[in-house]
Design a protein around this motif. Structure first.
Motif, PDB file in Angstrom:
ATOM      1  N   GLU A  20       0.680  -0.937  -0.131  1.00  0.00           N
ATOM      2  CA  GLU A  20       0.242   0.462   0.036  1.00  0.00           C
ATOM      3  C   GLU A  20       0.808   1.228  -0.238  1.00  0.00           C
ATOM      4  N   ALA A  21       0.878   1.844  -0.847  1.00  0.00           N
ATOM      5  CA  ALA A  21       0.963   3.565  -0.706  1.00  0.00           C
ATOM      6  C   ALA A  21       0.560   4.605  -1.278  1.00  0.00           C
ATOM      7  N   GLN A  22       0.903   5.333  -0.415  1.00  0.00           N
ATOM      8  CA  GLN A  22      -0.364   6.679  -0.365  1.00  0.00           C
ATOM      9  C   GLN A  22       0.870   7.673  -0.944  1.00  0.00           C
ATOM     10  N   VAL A  23       0.513   8.231  -1.614  1.00  0.00           N
ATOM     11  CA  VAL A  23       0.885   9.970  -2.031  1.00  0.00           C
ATOM     12  C   VAL A  23      -0.355  11.163  -1.577  1.00  0.00           C
ATOM     13  N   LYS A  24       0.988  12.226  -1.433  1.00  0.00           N
ATOM     14  CA  LYS A  24      -0.453  13.585  -1.223  1.00  0.00           C
ATOM     15  C   LYS A  24       0.583  14.925  -1.582  1.00  0.00           C
ATOM     16  N   ARG A  25      -0.532  15.740  -2.647  1.00  0.00           N
ATOM     17  CA  ARG A  25       0.419  16.606  -2.745  1.00  0.00           C
ATOM     18  C   ARG A  25       0.192  17.535  -2.564  1.00  0.00           C
ATOM     19  N   THR A  26       1.019  18.894  -2.029  1.00  0.00           N
ATOM     20  CA  THR A  26       0.124  20.183  -2.047  1.00  0.00           C
ATOM     21  C   THR A  26       1.010  21.215  -2.615  1.00  0.00           C
ATOM     22  N   ALA A  27       0.894  21.870  -3.108  1.00  0.00           N
ATOM     23  CA  ALA A  27       0.885  22.965  -3.963  1.00  0.00           C
ATOM     24  C   ALA A  27       0.480  24.212  -4.026  1.00  0.00           C
ATOM     25  N   PHE A  28       1.257  25.303  -3.303  1.00  0.00           N
ATOM     26  CA  PHE A  28       0.264  26.987  -4.263  1.00  0.00           C
ATOM     27  C   PHE A  28       1.478  27.621  -4.766  1.00  0.00           C
ATOM     28  N   PHE A  29       0.438  28.404  -5.521  1.00  0.00           N
ATOM     29  CA  PHE A  29       1.174  29.302  -6.530  1.00  0.00           C
ATOM     30  C   PHE A  29       0.900  30.779  -6.590  1.00  0.00           C
ATOM     31  N   VAL A  30       1.375  31.954  -7.395  1.00  0.00           N
ATOM     32  CA  VAL A  30       1.226  33.070  -7.698  1.00  0.00           C
ATOM     33  C   VAL A  30       2.014  33.373  -8.748  1.00  0.00           C
TER      34      VAL A  30
END
Length: 743
Positions: free
Chosen positions: A408-418
């Motif tokens: 089992e694998a989990q990927v969490k991606r969080t991004a903020f941009f301007v």
């Protein structure tokens, strides 16, 4: 023998055409708005300007883009009658396709970001299974932007799926192709309609495929007793299968300043591969496994659905929200029978992989003036993968500690941009962007009744700056420059700590360096790249263009597979193991030239301006150097020294017939993979031709042949101690006939 299936396909399509014409009268399709004759009333001038802006050419859209990108619409997608997007991509300048995976800047597949409607393509997605008729356009960007993920060291290919039409659409395309043994049918149907404020499109396609792959191999290595082992092999594989794609879209105009869109994409593919390998022993003792035959069957299915809400406010404010979900599953089974060697064996493999994900993104745009805008946004993704694999040999688990255990694998991606887009003056414009992105991967591997938890975390800050200068105010001569940060995150497969054993050599004995086991590396760091791009673009009045671009990338923490001799948990003796590692830094540079347009405009001394001949060509040169590896071939993996791409299409005046051809050529080259391993790849060439006959505006027949005069690709791997492997595959030509009907 090859002529009979093509002739049968042509007869079938011609019969279908005749039947369609006799069964019903052709419905005249509305003349495109841009072709309507202007009316004398001056009040219609604004209307004409608005219509033309909606129908800008691909070249015009490219010229007006705030960052350097290439845009390809229906003309390029339909030109050769391709049945998959991979064949379209391989003819685009600066793009080459290997193993169904598109690559840019001569770099490996992982350096090019693949997006579907602006979102990362799902795991297991293949361009080979997507029909171009379901695609609205393809956008190729050489540099990253803040809005999309910066995992684009080489660039980004964004596949925009079919959009809902402004008027009724009824299209049907019937196809028949031939590569081996028997014809393979395909179809694509598109239904589009508008009901007041609601518009919809229902594109569906189905296909079958059948191929034959033949190859010859040679291995000069050492056995477990360090004695010479020299064998040659002949392999033949037949593959067949089919699939279906469905991409419905609904656009709903809630108000003059508010819209809601729903886009889904369903894909299902099934495959079968039956192969046989016969090996001849030239020197040494008989290896454990000599001859074998196998049957591999499987299926892959994916469903992705997205909602997109847009709201415009007063004073140039705009808010966009997106919500999406996707699920995919792959199942496969392989049965192998070892027919020779010291002892016959039977091996059975079962696999079941599930991927599920959720995405949520949004952006807020604020106009700061007539030609200045600021955008803030975010991008969130959660993905989970569950994998179970079991390999048995002669009825017993090959790796008792791993077989059948869930992963089992989990990927969490969080991004903020301007991002800030500013047209400073009629000649100067600039784009500033800043994106912060964090990816956390956690995995659980069950082994021997215990659960092993692994975690990998990476955080990348990517500043971006693009600058455009129009040498003339009309923008027909332009200089673009950009300074960017991009990266390449380790693939989930490269992080997995589950071993894959080279079963040619039993676990009770050592294996040679030329046949290592494989395992992932949970401690991999992302590759970081700082890039500089400079380009000059000249746009001709007749729609042609010339461009020359230079780029340089400085890469840190390059990921490469290296081979080590070590103690392993799955064997009682030391084994050679290949695993990805952050090897060193690297540099890559190149120059890419592109020219396209009407022959009379590009070469007026040779061609009359009225000649219906369009020419295109590109020439690319690449150089790279990996630190810590001996030269002169210490280049980045799979990067060819140069590439040539030429093509033309010619429309006859006496007949409604268009002829065309395209050629892509790349030379052979060597790559120093590790200090002890050199890989040599032979030259490659792809020649495609087509002919299209227009019976009317509603009916057309297209005949094509891809990979004419096919070359046989050769790959050699040479080790410093004299060991080597050699593999040669035999290419084949693919013939196709497509009948297109518009009602």
């Amino acid at each position: 023998m090859n002529r009979h299936p093509v002739a049968a396909a042509s007869a079938f399509l011609c019969a279908a055409l005749s039947g369609g014409l006799s069964a019903t009268a052709a419905l005249a399709q509305d003349m495109p708005s841009g072709m309507e004759e202007p009316r004398p009333s001056s009040g219609n001038r604004l209307e004409r300007v608005e219509i033309q802006s909606r129908q800008q050419s691909d070249t015009e859209l490219r010229r007006r883009a705030s960052v350097a990108k290439q845009i390809y619409g229906r003309e390029e997608l339909d030109k050769y009658g391709d049945t998959n997007v991979s064949d379209v991509l391989k003819r685009l300048p600066g793009v080459n396709v290997q193993g169904g995976a598109p690559r840019m800047r001569g770099l490996g597949a992982g350096y090019t970001q693949i997006l579907i409607n602006g979102e990362p393509a799902p795991p297991g997605f293949s361009m080979d299974n997507l029909n171009p008729a379901q695609v609205e356009r393809i956008e190729v960007s050489k540099g990253p932007t803040a809005e999309h993920s910066a995992q684009a060291i080489a660039g980004t290919i964004n596949i925009i799926l079919k959009d809902a039409p402004r008027q009724s659409q009824r299209d049907l395309r019937l196809g028949m192709g031939y590569n081996y043994d028997e014809p393979r049918p395909s179809f694509t149907a598109t239904y589009g309609e508008r009901f007041g404020n609601l518009s919809m499109v229902l594109p569906v396609s189905g296909f079958q495929w059948r191929v034959r792959n033949e190859s010859e191999g040679e291995r000069d290595t050492k056995d477990e007793l360090k004695q010479r082992l020299h064998v040659t092999s002949q392999s033949a594989e037949t593959g067949w299968g089919g699939g279906v794609n469905f991409g419905p879209r609904l656009n709903w105009k809630l108000a003059d300043d508010e819209t809601l869109a729903w886009q889904s994409f369903l894909q299902r593919n099934e495959w079968n591969n039956r192969g046989r390998t016969v090996t001849d022993l030239l020197a040494g003792e008989t290896p454990p496994s000599l001859d074998d035959s196998y049957l591999n069957t499987g299926s892959w299915q994916m469903l992705r659905s997205n909602l997109h809400w847009t709201k415009r406010f007063e004073e140039g404010q705009r808010l966009e929200l997106k919500l999406g979900g996707q699920t995919s599953r792959a199942r496969y089974t392989t049965d192998l029978d070892g027919l020779g060697g010291k002892k016959p064996l039977q091996r059975h493999t079962d696999g079941d992989n599930k991927d599920r994900g959720l995405t949520q993104s949004g952006k807020y745009s604020q106009s700061l003036g007539d030609s200045h805008g600021l955008t803030l946004g975010w991008d969130l993704e959660y993905r989970r993968r569950d994998e179970v694999r079991s390999v048995t040999q002669d009825g017993r688990d090959l790796l008792p500690d791993f077989e059948g255990r869930p992963f089992e694998a989990q990927v969490k991606r969080t991004a903020f941009f301007v991002q800030d887009e500013w047209e400073i003056s009629p000649q100067w414009s600039t784009y500033f962007g800043l994106r912060t992105e964090r990816i956390v991967t956690t995995s659980q591997l069950s082994r021997d009744g215990r659960t092993q938890d692994l975690r990998n975390s990476s955080h990348v800050l990517t500043p971006l700056w693009h600058l455009n200068y129009k040498i003339d105010p009309k923008g027909r001569d332009m200089i673009r420059a950009s300074l960017t940060r991009s990266y390449k995150a380790p693939e989930l497969q490269a992080l997995m700590a589950r071993p894959s054993v080279n079963t040619t050599y039993p676990l009770s004995k050592p294996n040679p360096e030329t046949a290592p086991d494989r395992i992932g590396n949970p401690n991999l760091k992302p590759e970081l790249a700082t890039g500089l791009d400079i380009a000059y673009e000249k746009y001709f009045t007749g729609g042609g263009l010339f461009s020359v671009s230079l780029f340089h990338r400085r890469i840190k923490d390059l990921i490469r597979n290296d081979v080590f001799l070590e103690d392993v948990s799955w064997a009682t003796v030391q084994r050679y193991v290949s695993r990805p590692v952050n090897l060193a830094g690297a540099r890559t540079s190149g120059i890419e030239l592109e020219l396209k347009g009407r022959a009379g405009e590009l070469m007026p001394a040779l061609f009359d301006p009225s000649t219906n001949l369009n020419l295109r060509g590109s020439l690319s040169f690449y150089r790279s150097k990996v630190e810590g590896l001996p030269g002169p071939d210490n280049r980045l993996d799979s990067q060819h020294p140069y590439a040539v791409n030429l093509g033309f299409d010619y429309k006859l005046k006496s007949l409604p017939l268009t002829l065309g051809a395209g050629l892509v050529y790349m030379p052979g080259y060597g790559t120093q993979q590790t200090p002890t391993q050199l890989q040599e790849v032979s030259r490659s060439r792809s020649l495609d031709v087509f002919a299209q006959y227009m019976f009317s505006r509603q009916y057309s027949l297209r005949l094509s042949a891809n990979n004419v005069a096919a070359l046989d690709p050769v790959t050699d791997v040479i080790y410093s101690d004299g060991q080597r492997t050699h593999n040669q595959r035999f290419g084949r030509t693919f013939f196709a006939a497509n009948l297109e009907m518009k009602f």
